[in-house]
Motif scaffolding. Structure first.
Motif, mmCIF file in Angstrom:
data_model
loop_
_atom_site.group_PDB
_atom_site.id
_atom_site.type_symbol
_atom_site.label_atom_id
_atom_site.label_comp_id
_atom_site.label_asym_id
_atom_site.label_seq_id
_atom_site.Cartn_x
_atom_site.Cartn_y
_atom_site.Cartn_z
ATOM 1 N N PHE A 10 109.875 11.585 3.619
ATOM 2 C CA PHE A 10 108.815 11.122 2.735
ATOM 3 C C PHE A 10 107.472 11.504 3.345
ATOM 4 C CE2 PHE A 10 112.342 8.167 2.332
ATOM 5 C CZ PHE A 10 112.520 8.108 0.958
ATOM 6 N N VAL A 11 106.604 12.087 2.530
ATOM 7 C CA VAL A 11 105.226 12.332 2.919
ATOM 8 C C VAL A 11 104.398 11.467 1.978
ATOM 9 C CG1 VAL A 11 103.394 14.041 3.196
ATOM 10 C CG2 VAL A 11 105.773 14.694 3.626
ATOM 11 N N GLN A 12 103.724 10.479 2.539
ATOM 12 C CA GLN A 12 103.022 9.489 1.733
ATOM 13 C C GLN A 12 101.606 9.291 2.232
ATOM 14 O OE1 GLN A 12 106.185 8.940 -0.659
ATOM 15 N NE2 GLN A 12 104.271 7.891 -0.996
ATOM 16 N N GLY A 13 100.711 9.006 1.295
ATOM 17 C CA GLY A 13 99.368 8.588 1.653
ATOM 18 C C GLY A 13 99.379 7.097 1.961
ATOM 19 N N SER A 14 98.616 6.675 2.942
ATOM 20 C CA SER A 14 98.603 5.260 3.305
ATOM 21 C C SER A 14 97.976 4.390 2.223
ATOM 22 C CB SER A 14 97.868 5.053 4.636
ATOM 23 O OG SER A 14 96.489 5.366 4.499
ATOM 24 N N LYS A 15 97.257 4.997 1.309
ATOM 25 C CA LYS A 15 96.622 4.255 0.218
ATOM 26 C C LYS A 15 97.259 4.593 -1.128
ATOM 27 C CE LYS A 15 92.417 3.352 2.596
ATOM 28 N NZ LYS A 15 92.432 1.987 2.953
ATOM 29 N N ASP A 16 98.519 4.997 -1.114
ATOM 30 C CA ASP A 16 99.247 5.340 -2.336
ATOM 31 C C ASP A 16 99.733 4.056 -3.005
ATOM 32 O OD1 ASP A 16 100.951 6.196 -4.333
ATOM 33 O OD2 ASP A 16 102.079 7.573 -3.059
ATOM 34 N N GLY A 17 99.110 3.697 -4.119
ATOM 35 C CA GLY A 17 99.487 2.485 -4.842
ATOM 36 C C GLY A 17 100.877 2.547 -5.448
ATOM 37 N N LEU A 18 101.427 3.754 -5.614
ATOM 38 C CA LEU A 18 102.770 3.893 -6.179
ATOM 39 C C LEU A 18 103.862 3.744 -5.125
ATOM 40 C CD1 LEU A 18 102.174 6.897 -8.603
ATOM 41 C CD2 LEU A 18 102.361 4.468 -9.178
ATOM 42 N N CYS A 19 103.453 3.685 -3.861
ATOM 43 C CA CYS A 19 104.451 3.571 -2.796
ATOM 44 C C CYS A 19 103.878 2.782 -1.611
ATOM 45 C CB CYS A 19 104.906 4.953 -2.351
ATOM 46 S SG CYS A 19 106.326 4.897 -1.238
ATOM 47 N N PRO A 20 103.872 1.459 -1.723
ATOM 48 C CA PRO A 20 103.407 0.666 -0.591
ATOM 49 C C PRO A 20 104.280 0.943 0.640
ATOM 50 C CG PRO A 20 103.666 -0.687 -2.572
ATOM 51 C CD PRO A 20 104.269 0.643 -2.860
ATOM 52 N N LEU A 21 103.654 1.265 1.752
ATOM 53 C CA LEU A 21 104.401 1.680 2.933
ATOM 54 C C LEU A 21 105.330 0.601 3.462
ATOM 55 C CD1 LEU A 21 101.737 3.779 4.865
ATOM 56 C CD2 LEU A 21 103.639 4.595 3.457
ATOM 57 N N ASP A 22 104.950 -0.664 3.353
ATOM 58 C CA ASP A 22 105.844 -1.720 3.832
ATOM 59 C C ASP A 22 107.129 -1.761 3.016
ATOM 60 O OD1 ASP A 22 104.330 -2.657 1.607
ATOM 61 O OD2 ASP A 22 104.573 -4.741 2.225
ATOM 62 N N LYS A 23 107.014 -1.519 1.717
ATOM 63 C CA LYS A 23 108.203 -1.487 0.847
ATOM 64 C C LYS A 23 109.057 -0.262 1.165
ATOM 65 C CE LYS A 23 106.795 -4.900 -1.882
ATOM 66 N NZ LYS A 23 107.145 -6.231 -1.499
ATOM 67 N N LEU A 24 108.413 0.886 1.381
ATOM 68 C CA LEU A 24 109.158 2.106 1.703
ATOM 69 C C LEU A 24 109.897 1.954 3.029
ATOM 70 C CD1 LEU A 24 110.015 5.001 1.136
ATOM 71 C CD2 LEU A 24 107.878 5.754 2.212
ATOM 72 N N LYS A 25 109.244 1.376 4.028
ATOM 73 C CA LYS A 25 109.892 1.206 5.331
ATOM 74 C C LYS A 25 111.112 0.294 5.231
ATOM 75 C CE LYS A 25 105.796 2.365 7.958
ATOM 76 N NZ LYS A 25 104.699 1.918 8.795
ATOM 77 N N ASN A 65 116.404 9.883 7.877
ATOM 78 C CA ASN A 65 115.223 9.925 7.022
ATOM 79 C C ASN A 65 113.978 9.782 7.880
ATOM 80 O OD1 ASN A 65 114.242 6.881 6.647
ATOM 81 N ND2 ASN A 65 116.488 6.891 6.633
ATOM 82 N N ASP A 66 112.908 10.355 7.399
ATOM 83 C CA ASP A 66 111.677 10.417 8.171
ATOM 84 C C ASP A 66 110.500 10.116 7.250
ATOM 85 O OD1 ASP A 66 110.043 10.802 10.347
ATOM 86 O OD2 ASP A 66 110.344 12.961 10.482
ATOM 87 N N LEU A 67 109.382 9.740 7.853
ATOM 88 C CA LEU A 67 108.173 9.420 7.102
ATOM 89 C C LEU A 67 106.971 10.003 7.812
ATOM 90 C CD1 LEU A 67 106.452 7.831 5.007
ATOM 91 C CD2 LEU A 67 106.657 5.843 6.535
ATOM 92 N N HIS A 68 106.178 10.753 7.073
ATOM 93 C CA HIS A 68 104.891 11.236 7.572
ATOM 94 C C HIS A 68 103.826 10.566 6.709
ATOM 95 C CE1 HIS A 68 101.815 13.908 9.212
ATOM 96 N NE2 HIS A 68 101.303 13.830 7.993
ATOM 97 N N VAL A 69 102.883 9.886 7.356
ATOM 98 C CA VAL A 69 101.827 9.184 6.627
ATOM 99 C C VAL A 69 100.509 9.933 6.776
ATOM 100 C CG1 VAL A 69 100.521 7.036 6.419
ATOM 101 C CG2 VAL A 69 102.966 6.965 6.947
#
Length: 121
Positions: free
Chosen positions: A48-63, A73-77
């Motif tokens: 997952f490549v996500q923006g920390s301010k992405d309202g469609l994917c709250p990082l706490d929910k994704l984690k 699985n991996d995450l780049h913020v």
């Protein structure tokens, strides 16, 4: 192809993908529900490549969902990035970085993930 659709396609039995890179996964639906069914059914590595301010994917929910995904699985913020990874000027000035720096960092993370996924397959 969108990240969510890519995951749906890759989870089909007649598709043989080696890994998935999701650029801005829309984890949260319009009604606020977490759309994780496809993710937890995947059998191939996912990044997952996500923006920390992405309202469609709250990082706490994704984690929390990442803990339930069985394959690697991996995450780049992208700090300060929105769903399209655009970083507000105010954040760029405060962090002394550029949009291009953030994008290059994401590309390097993706390349590393893909390389490692290919080596493990």
């Amino acid at each position: 192809m969108g990240s969510r659709v890519s995951c749906m396609v890759a989870s089909r039995d007649d598709i043989s993908a080696l890994a998935i890179v999701c650029l801005g996964y829309p984890l949260k639906g319009m009604n606020g529900a977490i759309r994780d069914e496809t993710l937890v059914q995947l059998t191939i590595p996912i990044m997952f490549v996500q923006g920390s301010k992405d309202g469609l994917c709250p990082l706490d929910k994704l984690k929390a969902v990442q803990k339930r995904i069985k394959p690697n699985n991996d995450l780049h913020v992208t700090e300060g990035g929105d769903h399209s990874f655009k970083i507000a000027k105010k954040h760029l000035q405060a962090s002394e970085t550029t949009q291009m720096d953030a994008e290059e960092s994401a590309v390097l993370s993706i390349a590393s993930f893909v390389s490692n996924s290919l080596l493990q397959s």
